[in-house]
Design an enzyme around this catalytic site. Sequence first.
Site, mmCIF file in Angstrom:
data_model
loop_
_atom_site.group_PDB
_atom_site.id
_atom_site.type_symbol
_atom_site.label_atom_id
_atom_site.label_comp_id
_atom_site.label_asym_id
_atom_site.label_seq_id
_atom_site.Cartn_x
_atom_site.Cartn_y
_atom_site.Cartn_z
ATOM 1 N N SER A 169 10.832 -7.533 13.623
ATOM 2 C CA SER A 169 11.930 -6.975 12.833
ATOM 3 C C SER A 169 12.800 -6.165 13.771
ATOM 4 O O SER A 169 12.334 -5.707 14.826
ATOM 5 C CB SER A 169 11.369 -6.049 11.743
ATOM 6 O OG SER A 169 12.403 -5.346 11.092
ATOM 7 N N TYR A 197 6.023 0.858 8.464
ATOM 8 C CA TYR A 197 6.737 -0.366 8.866
ATOM 9 C C TYR A 197 7.256 -0.208 10.293
ATOM 10 O O TYR A 197 7.110 -1.099 11.130
ATOM 11 C CB TYR A 197 7.886 -0.627 7.883
ATOM 12 C CG TYR A 197 8.499 -2.017 7.980
ATOM 13 C CD1 TYR A 197 7.813 -3.139 7.534
ATOM 14 C CD2 TYR A 197 9.784 -2.201 8.501
ATOM 15 C CE1 TYR A 197 8.380 -4.406 7.606
ATOM 16 C CE2 TYR A 197 10.361 -3.462 8.578
ATOM 17 C CZ TYR A 197 9.652 -4.569 8.125
ATOM 18 O OH TYR A 197 10.215 -5.824 8.196
ATOM 19 N N LYS A 207 5.768 -2.552 13.195
ATOM 20 C CA LYS A 207 6.672 -3.567 13.763
ATOM 21 C C LYS A 207 6.883 -3.322 15.254
ATOM 22 O O LYS A 207 7.030 -4.270 16.028
ATOM 23 C CB LYS A 207 7.995 -3.599 12.987
ATOM 24 C CG LYS A 207 7.856 -4.208 11.582
ATOM 25 C CD LYS A 207 7.420 -5.669 11.609
ATOM 26 C CE LYS A 207 7.403 -6.313 10.234
ATOM 27 N NZ LYS A 207 7.037 -7.743 10.275
HETATM 28 N N1 LIG Z 1 13.971 -9.062 4.541
HETATM 29 C C1 LIG Z 1 14.325 -8.363 5.592
HETATM 30 O O1 LIG Z 1 15.332 -7.621 5.545
HETATM 31 C C2 LIG Z 1 13.510 -8.436 6.866
HETATM 32 C C3 LIG Z 1 14.081 -7.904 8.028
HETATM 33 C C4 LIG Z 1 13.365 -7.949 9.210
HETATM 34 C C5 LIG Z 1 12.118 -8.550 9.246
HETATM 35 N N2 LIG Z 1 11.582 -9.061 8.112
HETATM 36 C C6 LIG Z 1 10.252 -9.666 8.222
HETATM 37 O O2 LIG Z 1 10.333 -11.022 7.864
HETATM 38 C C7 LIG Z 1 9.056 -11.491 7.436
HETATM 39 C C8 LIG Z 1 9.227 -12.256 6.137
HETATM 40 O O3 LIG Z 1 9.664 -11.346 5.139
HETATM 41 P P1 LIG Z 1 10.709 -11.741 3.992
HETATM 42 O O4 LIG Z 1 11.893 -10.890 4.154
HETATM 43 O O5 LIG Z 1 10.839 -13.210 3.891
HETATM 44 O O6 LIG Z 1 9.928 -11.106 2.741
HETATM 45 P P2 LIG Z 1 9.133 -11.759 1.535
HETATM 46 O O7 LIG Z 1 8.464 -10.599 0.876
HETATM 47 O O8 LIG Z 1 10.008 -12.661 0.780
HETATM 48 O O9 LIG Z 1 8.038 -12.674 2.285
HETATM 49 C C9 LIG Z 1 6.845 -12.184 2.806
HETATM 50 C C10 LIG Z 1 5.752 -13.179 2.458
HETATM 51 O O10 LIG Z 1 4.538 -12.746 3.073
HETATM 52 C C11 LIG Z 1 3.499 -12.996 2.163
HETATM 53 N N3 LIG Z 1 2.339 -12.148 2.449
HETATM 54 C C12 LIG Z 1 2.245 -10.795 2.332
HETATM 55 N N4 LIG Z 1 1.002 -10.392 2.633
HETATM 56 C C13 LIG Z 1 0.306 -11.520 2.975
HETATM 57 C C14 LIG Z 1 -1.041 -11.754 3.379
HETATM 58 N N5 LIG Z 1 -1.933 -10.760 3.475
HETATM 59 N N6 LIG Z 1 -1.412 -13.025 3.651
HETATM 60 C C15 LIG Z 1 -0.535 -14.055 3.541
HETATM 61 N N7 LIG Z 1 0.739 -13.889 3.144
HETATM 62 C C16 LIG Z 1 1.152 -12.627 2.860
HETATM 63 C C17 LIG Z 1 4.088 -12.686 0.791
HETATM 64 O O11 LIG Z 1 3.341 -13.258 -0.275
HETATM 65 C C18 LIG Z 1 5.489 -13.271 0.945
HETATM 66 O O12 LIG Z 1 5.543 -14.619 0.523
HETATM 67 C C19 LIG Z 1 8.185 -10.234 7.326
HETATM 68 O O13 LIG Z 1 7.364 -10.134 8.468
HETATM 69 C C20 LIG Z 1 9.192 -9.103 7.295
HETATM 70 O O14 LIG Z 1 8.653 -7.895 7.763
HETATM 71 C C21 LIG Z 1 12.255 -9.030 6.930
#
Ligand SMILES: NC(=O)c1ccc[n+]([C@@H]2O[C@H](COP(=O)([O-])OP(=O)(O)OC[C@H]3O[C@@H](n4cnc5c(N)ncnc54)[C@H](O)[C@@H]3O)[C@@H](O)[C@H]2O)c1
Length: 263
Positions: free
Chosen positions: A138, A151, A155
Amino acid sequence: MNLTDRIVVITGAAGGIGAALARRFTAEGAAAVVLADVDSEAVRAVADCVGPIAHPVAVDVTDEEQVRALVADTERRYGRIDLFCANAGITTGGGVEVDDAGWDRAWRVNVLAHVYSARAVLPGMLAQGGGHLLHTCSAAGVLTAVGDAPYTATKHAALGFAEWLSVTYRDRGIRVSALCPQGVDTPMLADGLAAGHLGARVVAASGAVLTPDQVADAAVAGLAEERFLILPHPEVAAYARRRAEDPDGWQAGLRKLVRRLTT
Ligand SMILES: NC(=O)c1ccc[n+]([C@@H]2O[C@H](COP(=O)([O-])OP(=O)(O)OC[C@H]3O[C@@H](n4cnc5c(N)ncnc54)[C@H](O)[C@@H]3O)[C@@H](O)[C@H]2O)c1
């Protein structure tokens, strides 16, 4: 890495960025996309939309046995894994008051799961002469996530681990990329914005909120160039430069933004 005919595993594939990666890799000609998520119903629905090359699996990435089985079953079924995307992640929100269970949850999903998958997948990749790990970290791992200490810390740890893997294994044919988006329009950010959380508001005020498909485009471009750091938001590179050159000035700027949003 070119995605044509590749065998790919994606964790956290039940929505958001993981589902977008699955769609995009399929469009690029991947041979199989194994979609793993703790939400078994949602990941099955994503697989149905992606099409016949998608294979949904219920996996909790914090359970090493389940991660090991995911890798072993995929290798048995398809013969190899070319690209493993450790993408599942969670936010907890909060600061020093978050209890140990909250810190532990963030540590296990955002960091330890990356260790488990690397431990499981590296022997096969080294034996086949190469492979690629894509770790979704992230911008919070490059900068800081206002309003979410677990977080931010996890991260940063995830990015540090990805860099360690890259330095250690690159000369043995293993490519590592760290995907570090800032705001992305998924439930993770959208729910925070809907609830008026300060951290989500800071993210939205710090740059464009991208769609998951735009992040997947950036990931495919970064994989093609075999780049370590993939920054879908170019402004994050500028913030990181400023933070490295003038940490006090950068922090002062961030505090000013927080004051503007809270007064
Ligand atoms: N959305 C943002 O603004 C953003 C920004 C930077 C980084 N990220 C990162 O991107 C990645 C994806 O996040 P997203 O934004 O698509 O969010 P999201 O919540 O839509 O997706 C996260 C997924 O991870 C799954 N998950 C959580 N715990 C789990 C576990 N123990 N085992 C298996 N699956 C699990 C959830 O069920 C979900 O489907 C994450 O690592 C998040 O930290 C997101």
